[in-house]
Motif scaffolding. Structure first.
Motif, PDB file in Angstrom:
ATOM      1  N   GLN A 264      -3.519   0.977   0.710  1.00 13.66           N
ATOM      2  CA  GLN A 264      -4.927   0.608   0.729  1.00 13.66           C
ATOM      3  C   GLN A 264      -5.516   0.531   2.126  1.00 13.66           C
ATOM      4  OE1 GLN A 264      -7.040  -0.583  -2.284  1.00 13.66           O
ATOM      5  NE2 GLN A 264      -5.611   1.003  -2.931  1.00 13.66           N
ATOM      6  N   THR A 265      -4.709   0.114   3.099  1.00 13.32           N
ATOM      7  CA  THR A 265      -5.238  -0.149   4.438  1.00 13.32           C
ATOM      8  C   THR A 265      -4.675   0.751   5.523  1.00 13.32           C
ATOM      9  OG1 THR A 265      -3.536  -1.783   5.039  1.00 13.32           O
ATOM     10  CG2 THR A 265      -5.459  -2.580   3.799  1.00 13.32           C
ATOM     11  N   GLY A 266      -3.551   1.407   5.263  1.00  8.99           N
ATOM     12  CA  GLY A 266      -2.930   2.237   6.287  1.00  8.99           C
ATOM     13  C   GLY A 266      -2.075   1.468   7.265  1.00  8.99           C
ATOM     14  N   THR A 267      -1.873   0.170   7.021  1.00  4.48           N
ATOM     15  CA  THR A 267      -1.052  -0.644   7.913  1.00  4.48           C
ATOM     16  C   THR A 267      -0.335  -1.727   7.110  1.00  4.48           C
ATOM     17  OG1 THR A 267      -1.055  -1.924   9.981  1.00  4.48           O
ATOM     18  CG2 THR A 267      -2.890  -2.299   8.462  1.00  4.48           C
ATOM     19  N   THR A 268       0.481  -2.537   7.788  1.00  6.44           N
ATOM     20  CA  THR A 268       1.208  -3.625   7.126  1.00  6.44           C
ATOM     21  C   THR A 268       0.327  -4.875   7.041  1.00  6.44           C
ATOM     22  OG1 THR A 268       2.090  -4.467   9.209  1.00  6.44           O
ATOM     23  CG2 THR A 268       3.368  -2.748   8.087  1.00  6.44           C
TER      24      THR A 268
END
Length: 328
Positions: A264-268
């Motif tokens: 969803q966000t491209g990151t952790t």
């Protein structure tokens, strides 16, 4: 007035869709073309794309420590190797975007036996002052130990929005941004009339940057469970979110949560929470008179030194220098 070519009309339609608060015009080459748009980016920003290529990095000598006189974007297509910007090394991931500022020391590290493709763009964000030497049309590079001469650098102006752009950002989950990058590169290599081609490319770059900035400020979250986690992070940026807390908020188990969150966000989750804290720090530095020590405390940092270290690593300026530059 003669009819406007289709590709110019298309560029203005794209402009209208992006909403940017400034007067855009084509200068004396295209009299009568005017459009006013609105956005939160500094209206002095005037992107000008100088060069774009599709390049396979392969551990060549030119990939070693170097500086460029322009702003640059590098969009990598596959996971391989790493890139070092100043003193920070970033593993290259698929759909990873790298934003490099003028004069920043950077290097590419790839296996000579494998090629790593990237779409590259070199551009100005502000025009050079009329009383300063004008830049060559193509990007210039120097390779360490030779350092870039200051007069060769493109114009760099104080701008909180540009200064806050991250060095690395994953475009996973934002296919329209990836598609626009590829389309810009293709357009750059089309045999269009020079005046209109320049207008079109600069328009496309401006629209892309506005859309990218909008993603950074307002990431699109489709899964309500991930949305709950993000809402909590935005509301309480000072908290440190461990796996137990994240699972309680989302109702998801650790492995599923982390997979969905990255999609969803491209990151952790930890990376997102950190970015929220840094954005909040920028807001507090610019909009309040709180001391750096108090800002660090309100964002949950026990050590002002560690807060300053992380802020400087993110934005290239210490909190005090960032405030001084943008508030005077």
């Amino acid at each position: 007035m003669s009819p406007i070519p289709l590709y110019v009309v298309k560029s203005l339609i794209v402009f209208h869709d992006c909403k940017f608060h400034k007067l855009i015009h084509a200068g004396n080459d295209c009299p009568g073309i005017r459009i006013i748009l609105t956005s939160s980016i500094d209206p002095s920003v005037q992107p000008h794309l100088r060069y774009s290529d599709y390049y396979n990095y392969h551990g060549a000598p030119s990939d070693a420590k170097r500086q460029c006189n322009l702003y640059s974007l590098h969009f990598f297509l596959q996971e391989q190797g790493s890139i070092k910007v100043e003193n920070t090394t970033f593993p290259v991931k698929s759909s990873m975007l790298v934003f490099i500022r003028p004069g920043q020391i950077h290097s590419f590290h790839f296996d000579k036996k494998q090629q790593s493709p990237s779409y590259n763009f070199y551009f100005d964000l502000w025009p050079k002052a009329s009383n300063t030497p004008q830049l060559p049309a193509m990007p210039r590079f120097t390779f360490l130990p030779v350092m870039m001469e200051k007069e060769l650098l493109t114009a760099i102006e104080p701008c909180p929005q540009v200064d806050a752009l991250p060095t690395v950002h994953s475009l996973n989950g934002y296919p329209y941004l990836s598609d626009m990058i590829i389309d810009m590169n293709r357009t750059c290599n089309q045999p269009l009339e020079s005046v209109f081609k320049r207008l079109l490319l600069d328009s496309m770059l401006l629209v892309w940057m506005l859309k990218w900035y909008n993603v950074l400020q307002n990431p699109t979250i489709e899964d309500s469970r991930i949305g709950k986690v993000i809402a909590e992070m935005e509301r309480y940026p000072e908290r440190r979110y461990d796996n137990r807390m994240l699972s309680e908020i989302s109702g998801l188990e650790k492995s599923h949560l982390h997979k969905l969150f990255r999609q969803q966000t491209g990151t952790t989750p930890q990376g997102y929470a950190f970015n929220v804290r840094m954005r909040k720090a920028v807001s507090m530095l610019l909009e309040s008179n709180l001391s750096v020590t108090l800002i660090a405390e309100q964002l949950g940092y026990e050590s002002i030194h560690y807060f300053s270290f992380k802020f400087t690593k993110t934005y290239g300026l210490s909190p005090t220098a960032f405030r001084r530059r943008h508030r005077g």
